[in-house]
Write a protein that holds these residues in place. Structure first.
Motif, PDB file in Angstrom:
ATOM      1  N   MET A   1       0.878  -1.303  -0.019  1.00 43.96           N
ATOM      2  CA  MET A   1       0.105  -0.287   0.054  1.00 43.96           C
ATOM      3  C   MET A   1       0.804   1.382  -0.057  1.00 43.96           C
ATOM      4  N   LYS A   2       0.523   2.048  -1.065  1.00 43.94           N
ATOM      5  CA  LYS A   2       1.586   3.471  -0.894  1.00 43.94           C
ATOM      6  C   LYS A   2       0.982   4.245   0.180  1.00 43.94           C
ATOM      7  N   LYS A   3       2.281   4.837   0.913  1.00 47.61           N
ATOM      8  CA  LYS A   3       2.139   5.819   1.803  1.00 47.61           C
ATOM      9  C   LYS A   3       2.529   7.305   1.547  1.00 47.61           C
ATOM     10  N   SER A   4       2.205   8.113   1.851  1.00 51.12           N
ATOM     11  CA  SER A   4       2.771   9.554   1.560  1.00 51.12           C
ATOM     12  C   SER A   4       2.616  10.276   3.176  1.00 51.12           C
ATOM     13  N   LYS A   5       3.667  11.284   2.819  1.00 50.86           N
ATOM     14  CA  LYS A   5       3.368  12.201   4.477  1.00 50.86           C
ATOM     15  C   LYS A   5       3.129  13.552   3.941  1.00 50.86           C
ATOM     16  N   ILE A   6       2.295  13.867   5.046  1.00 52.44           N
ATOM     17  CA  ILE A   6       1.761  15.329   4.922  1.00 52.44           C
ATOM     18  C   ILE A   6       2.649  16.098   6.124  1.00 52.44           C
ATOM     19  N   VAL A   7       3.227  17.368   5.921  1.00 49.91           N
ATOM     20  CA  VAL A   7       4.014  18.194   7.031  1.00 49.91           C
ATOM     21  C   VAL A   7       3.056  19.452   6.878  1.00 49.91           C
ATOM     22  N   ILE A   8       2.975  19.736   8.298  1.00 51.07           N
ATOM     23  CA  ILE A   8       1.970  21.122   8.579  1.00 51.07           C
ATOM     24  C   ILE A   8       3.079  21.857   9.327  1.00 51.07           C
ATOM     25  N   ASP A   9       3.747  22.854   9.148  1.00 53.46           N
ATOM     26  CA  ASP A   9       4.702  23.647   9.885  1.00 53.46           C
ATOM     27  C   ASP A   9       4.932  25.004   9.542  1.00 53.46           C
ATOM     28  N   PRO A  10       4.401  26.060  10.313  1.00 57.15           N
ATOM     29  CA  PRO A  10       3.854  25.903  11.613  1.00 57.15           C
ATOM     30  C   PRO A  10       2.538  25.541  11.567  1.00 57.15           C
ATOM     31  N   ILE A  11       1.984  25.062  12.500  1.00 53.77           N
ATOM     32  CA  ILE A  11       0.401  25.060  12.827  1.00 53.77           C
ATOM     33  C   ILE A  11       0.021  26.384  13.400  1.00 53.77           C
ATOM     34  N   THR A  12      -0.869  27.115  12.710  1.00 53.69           N
ATOM     35  CA  THR A  12      -1.323  28.371  13.135  1.00 53.69           C
ATOM     36  C   THR A  12      -2.489  28.425  14.049  1.00 53.69           C
ATOM     37  N   ARG A  13      -2.789  29.572  14.669  1.00 49.39           N
ATOM     38  CA  ARG A  13      -3.940  29.679  15.536  1.00 49.39           C
ATOM     39  C   ARG A  13      -3.812  28.942  16.633  1.00 49.39           C
ATOM     40  N   ILE A  14      -2.454  28.978  17.199  1.00 44.58           N
ATOM     41  CA  ILE A  14      -2.141  28.200  18.572  1.00 44.58           C
ATOM     42  C   ILE A  14      -1.156  29.237  19.406  1.00 44.58           C
ATOM     43  N   GLU A  15      -0.883  28.983  20.491  1.00 41.66           N
ATOM     44  CA  GLU A  15      -0.126  29.594  21.332  1.00 41.66           C
ATOM     45  C   GLU A  15       1.534  28.753  21.025  1.00 41.66           C
ATOM     46  N   GLY A  16       2.441  29.456  20.505  1.00 36.22           N
ATOM     47  CA  GLY A  16       3.830  28.736  20.278  1.00 36.22           C
ATOM     48  C   GLY A  16       4.061  27.990  18.941  1.00 36.22           C
ATOM     49  N   HIS A  17       4.752  27.218  18.722  1.00 36.00           N
ATOM     50  CA  HIS A  17       5.409  26.662  17.356  1.00 36.00           C
ATOM     51  C   HIS A  17       4.974  25.314  17.477  1.00 36.00           C
ATOM     52  N   LEU A  18       4.221  24.577  16.846  1.00 35.62           N
ATOM     53  CA  LEU A  18       3.793  23.224  16.560  1.00 35.62           C
ATOM     54  C   LEU A  18       4.097  22.846  15.259  1.00 35.62           C
ATOM     55  N   ARG A  19       4.749  21.726  14.960  1.00 35.89           N
ATOM     56  CA  ARG A  19       4.731  21.051  13.576  1.00 35.89           C
ATOM     57  C   ARG A  19       4.001  19.701  13.595  1.00 35.89           C
ATOM     58  N   ALA A  20       3.505  19.101  12.909  1.00 32.69           N
ATOM     59  CA  ALA A  20       2.993  18.074  12.342  1.00 32.69           C
ATOM     60  C   ALA A  20       3.202  17.288  11.472  1.00 32.69           C
ATOM     61  N   GLU A  21       3.522  15.953  11.302  1.00 32.09           N
ATOM     62  CA  GLU A  21       3.977  15.250  10.346  1.00 32.09           C
ATOM     63  C   GLU A  21       3.031  13.952  10.371  1.00 32.09           C
ATOM     64  N   VAL A  22       2.026  13.626   9.159  1.00 34.90           N
ATOM     65  CA  VAL A  22       1.341  12.590   9.319  1.00 34.90           C
ATOM     66  C   VAL A  22       1.329  11.667   8.054  1.00 34.90           C
ATOM     67  N   GLU A  23       1.657  10.285   8.293  1.00 31.04           N
ATOM     68  CA  GLU A  23       1.497   9.472   7.155  1.00 31.04           C
ATOM     69  C   GLU A  23       0.250   8.984   6.719  1.00 31.04           C
ATOM     70  N   VAL A  24      -0.001   9.079   5.471  1.00 24.20           N
ATOM     71  CA  VAL A  24      -1.524   8.595   4.969  1.00 24.20           C
ATOM     72  C   VAL A  24      -1.222   7.543   3.978  1.00 24.20           C
ATOM     73  N   ASP A  25      -2.129   6.720   3.919  1.00 18.49           N
ATOM     74  CA  ASP A  25      -2.260   5.710   2.677  1.00 18.49           C
ATOM     75  C   ASP A  25      -2.878   6.270   1.398  1.00 18.49           C
ATOM     76  N   ASP A  26      -2.911   5.429   0.503  1.00 19.07           N
ATOM     77  CA  ASP A  26      -3.517   6.000  -0.691  1.00 19.07           C
ATOM     78  C   ASP A  26      -4.903   6.383  -0.706  1.00 19.07           C
ATOM     79  N   LYS A  27      -5.592   6.125   0.427  1.00 18.08           N
ATOM     80  CA  LYS A  27      -7.319   6.644   0.583  1.00 18.08           C
ATOM     81  C   LYS A  27      -7.218   7.918   1.512  1.00 18.08           C
ATOM     82  N   GLY A  28      -6.117   8.321   1.942  1.00 23.34           N
ATOM     83  CA  GLY A  28      -5.953   9.484   2.844  1.00 23.34           C
ATOM     84  C   GLY A  28      -6.286   9.181   4.285  1.00 23.34           C
ATOM     85  N   ILE A  29      -6.246   7.928   4.785  1.00 26.80           N
ATOM     86  CA  ILE A  29      -6.085   7.519   6.178  1.00 26.80           C
ATOM     87  C   ILE A  29      -4.995   7.652   6.817  1.00 26.80           C
ATOM     88  N   VAL A  30      -5.004   8.413   8.016  1.00 27.03           N
ATOM     89  CA  VAL A  30      -3.766   8.623   8.579  1.00 27.03           C
ATOM     90  C   VAL A  30      -3.346   7.403   9.403  1.00 27.03           C
TER      91      VAL A  30
END
Length: 555
Positions: free
Chosen positions: A1-30
């Motif tokens: 099953m093919k997987k890809s990674k989504i990176v969100i950096d920085p995540i806004t509308r919060i206090e401070g600096h947060l980064r998220a990396e999520v790995e999803v399959d070909d159906k978009g499921i994390v």
């Protein structure tokens, strides 16, 4: 099953600096997630060698949002170290400041940090003002500012934003995303309250300042009590506080709670699917005395959503690990570079990827915050809160388990706000009753020179985002070590060597991302916790050495 990674950096509308990396399959499921605290600071180190009585002034600077919480946590830990019992009035005044902060924090979070994950501004522009006045009464008997003229005025403001090309707070969002489900009229209703909440937050801040001297960073909290005795004895000041809280109660009941019911009903399918549900481990330390042994919140620990078997909270079961955080075994900075493609190093079980330490309770990761407080207090038969929870669940046709979701987490925050608003007036009555019978003490006298030179203290408090701990070690009448475990430290913990995901990461597993170029679903989950990274990380090089240099690419 093919997987890809989504990176969100920085995540806004919060206090401070947060980064998220999520790995999803070909159906978009994390399938996997790594949430990284990218901010490092040095308050704990700065406190070393200081006079313990100054701890509050310094610790209060940990965050500009949670300032009152950290100030109180610091002085309470010192009072615990020196066995200082503060007067009842001082405790009440501290609680009144805290309750105002609870309401302010929850309202600001929902409207200004999280609402745009559910409300589409471009859709609101298509709304009919008259139809909106008919829609609003479906969620409350007395809708807030529900008139055709008001909605027309809101539409005019929104149109000016769009036509000017300067969207301000409404810029850089995923407008038109398929996961926006509110109708144009529903969008107009909640966005009208977004604008109303801007004024609300300035007013509620005044309530904190009445007893705090100012906000943020109040000046009235001291070891032994509070210094705001003149405000307590001034009928006008008490009346000012009550007037602000009455307005706040009206907004919470007629706008905030109603909007949360609206969103809960529209997104019912998502709630029933359990979107945003973590592992079901919840922790609450309780607090805020009401009458005798009654407390606003009950303490307890829930494992795996087992609401029938709630354990007593035991602070001795708390540990902190750093195996996958950017520290070594001596808690010294141990930063590792990113991969060549800019992603976090997460392939190996011992790769480090966050500045946030890994707190564990009895070896388990825990979720803390309004949801934990509501679940623990309700299932420990707290008669003060049960009716508020039951009413919300009945009107939205939801069950208790439904609260353990992204939207349910927000619902718990709204329920808590309504509950706190009710409690505040009874707390003021207690204060007035004490004054009536000539009990005007707000500070306990103590002789610092006669206190133990070597001692330890701790404070465990429930604050808006969850469980806050301040731990102090005093040696030769100076602070030897200081440690803060903030709510976000619990919720945003990295996996550590044990492999257990924290609440942020666990809540992301299994969600479906419809468009990987616009990961709105990821933001919804993370925002639902009200992240405060300023509170979660405290590191500095005291010699002023440059540790590393970073450049953030902006579009």
């Amino acid at each position: 099953m093919k997987k890809s990674k989504i990176v969100i950096d920085p995540i806004t509308r919060i206090e401070g600096h947060l980064r998220a990396e999520v790995e999803v399959d070909d159906k978009g499921i994390v399938k996997e997630a790594w949430v990284s605290g990218q901010l490092f600071r040095g308050i704990e180190t700065i406190l070393k060698g200081r006079d313990p009585r100054d701890a509050g002034l310094l610790a209060g600077r940990i965050c500009g949002v949670c300032t009152n919480s950290h100030f109180r946590g610091a002085i309470t830990s010192v009072e615990d170290a020196y066995s200082i019992e503060i007067p009842k009035n001082a405790d009440i005044i501290r609680d009144l400041m805290a309750m105002a902060l609870f309401i302010q924090d929850h309202v600001v979070h929902f409207y200004h940090l999280h609402l745009l994950d559910f409300a589409d501004v471009t859709s609101a522009l298509e709304a009919d003002a008259k139809s909106a006045t008919k829609e609003a009464p479906k969620y409350t008997k007395k809708p807030y500012r529900n008139s055709v003229s008001h909605y027309e005025n809101v539409l005019e403001k929104l149109n000016k934003f769009v036509k000017s090309g300067r969207l301000g707070p409404f810029a850089n969002a995923y407008w038109g995303h398929s996961e926006y489900k509110l109708s144009p009229e529903q969008n107009l209703i909640v966005l009208s309250h977004y604008l109303d909440a801007l004024r609300f937050q300035t007013q509620i801040s005044k309530a904190v300042a009445i007893f705090g001297g100012k906000t943020p960073h109040p000046q009235s909290l001291v070891v032994g009590g509070v210094t705001s005795v003149a405000d307590m004895l001034n009928p006008q000041r008490l009346n000012d506080y009550l007037f602000i809280m009455k307005e706040a109660k009206e907004f919470v009941e007629r706008a905030y709670l109603a909007d949360m019911k609206l969103i809960s009903m529209v997104y019912r399918d998502e709630i029933k699917q359990g979107v945003g549900r973590a592992n079901g481990n919840f922790m609450c330390v309780g607090g805020y005395e009401f009458e005798g042994e009654k407390k606003l919140f009950c303490s307890g620990v829930i494992y795996g959503h087992d609401f029938k078997n709630i354990e007593e909270f035991d602070e001795s079961k708390i540990t902190e690990e750093v195996d996958r955080a950017w520290y070594d075994e001596n808690d010294e900075i141990c930063y590792t570079d990113l991969n060549e493609d800019g992603t976090l190093k997460t392939e190996k079980k011992d790769d480090k990827y966050s500045w946030i330490k890994a707190p564990r309770y009895d070896g388990k990761t825990m979720e803390t915050g309004p949801l934990a407080r509501v679940l623990v207090s309700y299932h420990r038969d707290n008669e003060l809160i049960k009716s508020f929870v039951d009413e919300f669940l009945d009107e939205t046709n939801l069950e208790m388990m439904d609260l353990s979701t992204t939207i349910g987490r927000n619902a718990a925050r709204a329920i808590e706000s309504n509950y706190v608003c009710e409690y505040v007036f009874k707390l003021v009555s207690r204060l007035i009753q004490n004054i009536k019978y000539y009990d005007t003490d707000t500070w306990s006298k103590y002789e610092f020179e006669k206190k133990p030179k070597n001692t330890k203290g701790r404070a465990f408090l429930e604050v808006p985002r969850g469980v806050l701990a301040h731990l102090i070690d005093i040696e030769d009448a100076k602070i030897k070590n200081y440690s803060v475990i903030a709510p976000t430290t619990w919720n945003a913990t990295p996996k550590n060597i044990d492999g257990f995901r924290g609440a942020y990461e666990e809540a992301l597993i299994g969600i479906k991302v419809q468009d990987t170029s616009k990961p709105l679903e990821v933001l919804r989950v993370l925002h639902s916790f009200d992240p405060c990274l300023a509170c979660a990380v405290h590191i500095i090089d005291t010699k002023g050495k440059e540790l590393s240099r970073y450049k953030i690419k902006t579009l």
